[in-house]
Design a protein around this motif. Structure first.
Motif, PDB file in Angstrom:
ATOM      1  N   ILE A 200      -3.135  -7.248   8.674  1.00 32.00           N
ATOM      2  CA  ILE A 200      -2.370  -6.070   8.233  1.00 32.00           C
ATOM      3  C   ILE A 200      -0.933  -6.358   8.604  1.00 32.00           C
ATOM      4  CG2 ILE A 200      -1.910  -3.630   8.617  1.00 32.00           C
ATOM      5  CD1 ILE A 200      -4.872  -3.165   8.960  1.00 32.00           C
ATOM      6  N   GLU A 201      -0.043  -6.439   7.607  1.00 38.53           N
ATOM      7  CA  GLU A 201       1.313  -6.915   7.872  1.00 38.53           C
ATOM      8  C   GLU A 201       2.370  -6.262   6.983  1.00 38.53           C
ATOM      9  OE1 GLU A 201       2.092 -10.958   6.457  1.00 38.53           O
ATOM     10  OE2 GLU A 201      -0.034 -11.136   5.954  1.00 38.53           O
ATOM     11  N   PRO A 202       2.573  -4.947   7.151  1.00 41.43           N
ATOM     12  CA  PRO A 202       3.662  -4.328   6.392  1.00 41.43           C
ATOM     13  C   PRO A 202       5.024  -4.773   6.915  1.00 41.43           C
ATOM     14  CG  PRO A 202       2.798  -2.792   7.994  1.00 41.43           C
ATOM     15  CD  PRO A 202       1.911  -4.010   8.051  1.00 41.43           C
TER      16      PRO A 202
ATOM     17  N   GLU B 201       4.417   2.315  12.106  1.00 42.89           N
ATOM     18  CA  GLU B 201       3.675   3.475  11.622  1.00 42.89           C
ATOM     19  C   GLU B 201       2.869   3.119  10.374  1.00 42.89           C
ATOM     20  OE1 GLU B 201       4.587   7.945   9.855  1.00 42.89           O
ATOM     21  OE2 GLU B 201       5.987   7.065  11.306  1.00 42.89           O
ATOM     22  N   ALA B 202       3.452   2.308   9.500  1.00 37.99           N
ATOM     23  CA  ALA B 202       2.736   1.876   8.298  1.00 37.99           C
ATOM     24  C   ALA B 202       1.535   1.012   8.680  1.00 37.99           C
ATOM     25  CB  ALA B 202       3.676   1.109   7.379  1.00 37.99           C
ATOM     26  N   ALA B 203       1.728   0.110   9.644  1.00 36.81           N
ATOM     27  CA  ALA B 203       0.628  -0.750  10.082  1.00 36.81           C
ATOM     28  C   ALA B 203      -0.483   0.074  10.717  1.00 36.81           C
ATOM     29  CB  ALA B 203       1.151  -1.792  11.067  1.00 36.81           C
ATOM     30  N   ASP B 204      -0.112   1.034  11.545  1.00 34.32           N
ATOM     31  CA  ASP B 204      -1.112   1.861  12.219  1.00 34.32           C
ATOM     32  C   ASP B 204      -1.892   2.712  11.215  1.00 34.32           C
ATOM     33  OD1 ASP B 204      -0.273   0.790  14.589  1.00 34.32           O
ATOM     34  OD2 ASP B 204       0.819   2.572  15.269  1.00 34.32           O
ATOM     35  N   ALA B 205      -1.190   3.218  10.202  1.00 33.07           N
ATOM     36  CA  ALA B 205      -1.858   4.027   9.184  1.00 33.07           C
ATOM     37  C   ALA B 205      -2.870   3.189   8.407  1.00 33.07           C
ATOM     38  CB  ALA B 205      -0.824   4.627   8.235  1.00 33.07           C
TER      39      ALA B 205
END
Length: 472
Positions: free
Chosen positions: A413-415, A322-326
């Protein structure tokens, strides 16, 4: 490697004192031998190749450098072989700035030098390198570093000139001056890093190809899970399987593979890779294939070893996704690069607060003076990607972290969330769980494209992926 009869070096490129081979050389040195080994060879194939695809793009990059530094003699070196131990070297890999400006990739020659010679109208550029020796020279058979008897055919000046569409000359003709500006100059180093912030058409194609090769590497690893699980040091088996794919489809790996199973997934740069891969645990795999052009992918997937996420593993995994998608959702030209990280951190703060892990609310934790959620993700969310896995590293902060995002940029993008096995701030069920999801993102004119979207990302997709790859 059989070095029992390695000869002593007989050219200026290396020496017995450097290589330590004089005490074990058995190469004949008689005139009769030298005359004989230098004779009766078939003619070499000196056909000139057409210019490679990278050549035209490299020329445009050189033109931009020339325009930025009028009247200045610029010297960009490829670098030299680096000693691994005694007379054994690491595989050579040219400096990324050199490769970017020449188009020379994995086949580049050590100790090459690109020179921008100032002229009234700009610069003349010349690529200097050590041309192969004539077969009558002792270098041909007695130099293990550059002799063709040892390392195979090497290119001629004319072949490289045609291949890269650039003027070439023998390295012996290169004469440094006191006025040379080199990569040690911070202004030049910064400019060459910033020159790579926006990728051209050739670079984007190479990066997409590197991602496809990396996907095949992940497929190979999952397909080999049954064997990997049986190995006491299964993480090493993961590393080896992926490296095989990297060598088959490219030059090598773009960086040391992270194959972090179980609690090792909480170690951000775990490259020791000496632990078991145990069913029931997660394995965080961070890996990228570097192509012969030297462009690399950088992908992370976190995989349930037994093929199924436990409820708590799935909860953490989907929070990271979800963090990556955001973060991905806000990417478009005109935003500030650091905003991508801020958006991912908003979700991480909300999730860790929701789970009762923070001493304050998510809003309070996000304040610069607090940042309690960062205990569980101390690294950044994004970095530029290209010839280096952490590309453009010498760009100025105002052009990188605080810079405006532009069409043609490629970055990760890599949370992640990492709950250390001895962290008393989290419940026991979370301890030892580490999850990261990393994708390679291309900025378009009105948004972004995930170059690695074909590699399964959701928990359901990952489980189906493992089931497919291990079915045979």
């Amino acid at each position: 490697m059989d070095t029992s009869t390695s000869p002593s070096t007989q050219t200026t490129a290396t020496s017995d004192e450097v290589t330590g081979t004089a005490n074990r050389s058995t190469t004949p040195s008689s005139t009769a031998f030298q005359d004989y080994i230098g004779s009766q060879w078939a003619d070499r194939d000196d056909q000139l190749p057409p210019a490679r695809a990278a050549a035209a793009f490299a020329r445009r990059r050189r033109d931009r450098v020339s325009a930025r530094f009028p009247g200045t003699r610029l010297v960009v070196k490829a670098g030299s072989l680096a000693v691994r131990s005694n007379d054994c070297d690491f595989p050579f890999r040219a400096h990324s700035a050199f490769s970017h400006l020449t188009g020379w990739g994995s086949d580049s020659e050590p100790d090459s030098v690109l020179v921008f010679e100032p002229t009234a109208s700009g610069h003349d550029t010349t690529l200097y390198f050590r041309e192969r020796a004539d077969r009558s020279s002792s270098e041909f058979y007695a130099n293990p570093a550059i002799g063709e008897f040892w390392i195979g055919p090497r290119p001629s000046l004319a072949q490289v000139a045609s291949d890269l569409d650039i003027a070439t000359a023998h390295i012996d003709e290169f004469a440094p001056t006191d006025d040379d500006v080199t990569l040690e100059d911070s202004e030049l180093a910064s400019f060459l890093s910033e020159l790579r912030l926006v990728k051209d058409e050739y670079e984007i194609t190479e990066l997409q190809s590197a991602v496809h090769a990396t996907q095949r590497g992940f497929d190979d690893v999952i397909a080999d899970f049954p064997r990997i699980i049986r190995e006491p040091r299964g993480e090493r088996a993961v590393e080896g399987v992926f490296y095989t794919r990297a060598r088959l489809d490219g030059n090598a790996v773009g960086y040391d593979t992270i194959a972090a199973a179980g609690p090792h997934a909480c170690r951000l740069h775990w490259t020791r890779n000496d632990g078991p891969v145990v069913p029931g645990d997660l394995m965080l795999m961070d890996a990228g294939v570097e192509l012969d052009s030297l462009y690399t992918a950088d992908i992370t997937r976190t995989l349930p070893v037994n093929g199924t996420f436990s409820p708590v593993q799935r909860r953490v995994y989907e929070a990271v996704r979800e963090a990556a998608d955001a973060a991905f959702a806000i990417v478009r030209p005109g935003i500030i690069f650091r905003d991508v990280h801020a958006e991912a951190m908003r979700v991480i703060a909300e999730k860790t607060a929701e789970w009762g892990l923070l001493p304050v609310s998510a809003e309070e934790s996000l304040r610069p003076e607090n940042q309690f959620h960062r205990r569980y993700m101390v690294h950044g969310t994004s970095h530029h990607l290209g010839l280096d896995v952490h590309d453009c590293a010498q760009a100025r902060r105002e052009m990188y972290h605080d810079g405006e995002v532009s069409e043609g940029m490629v970055f990760t993008i890599e949370p992640g969330l990492y709950f250390q096995p001895d962290d008393l701030t989290v419940p026991e069920e979370l301890r030892g769980i580490g999850v990261r999801i990393e994708d390679d993102i291309l900025v378009t004119s009105d948004g972004a494209v995930n170059l690695s979207a074909a590699i399964p990302r959701t928990a359901d997709e990952v489980e189906a992926w493992i089931a497919r790859q291990t079915a045979n």
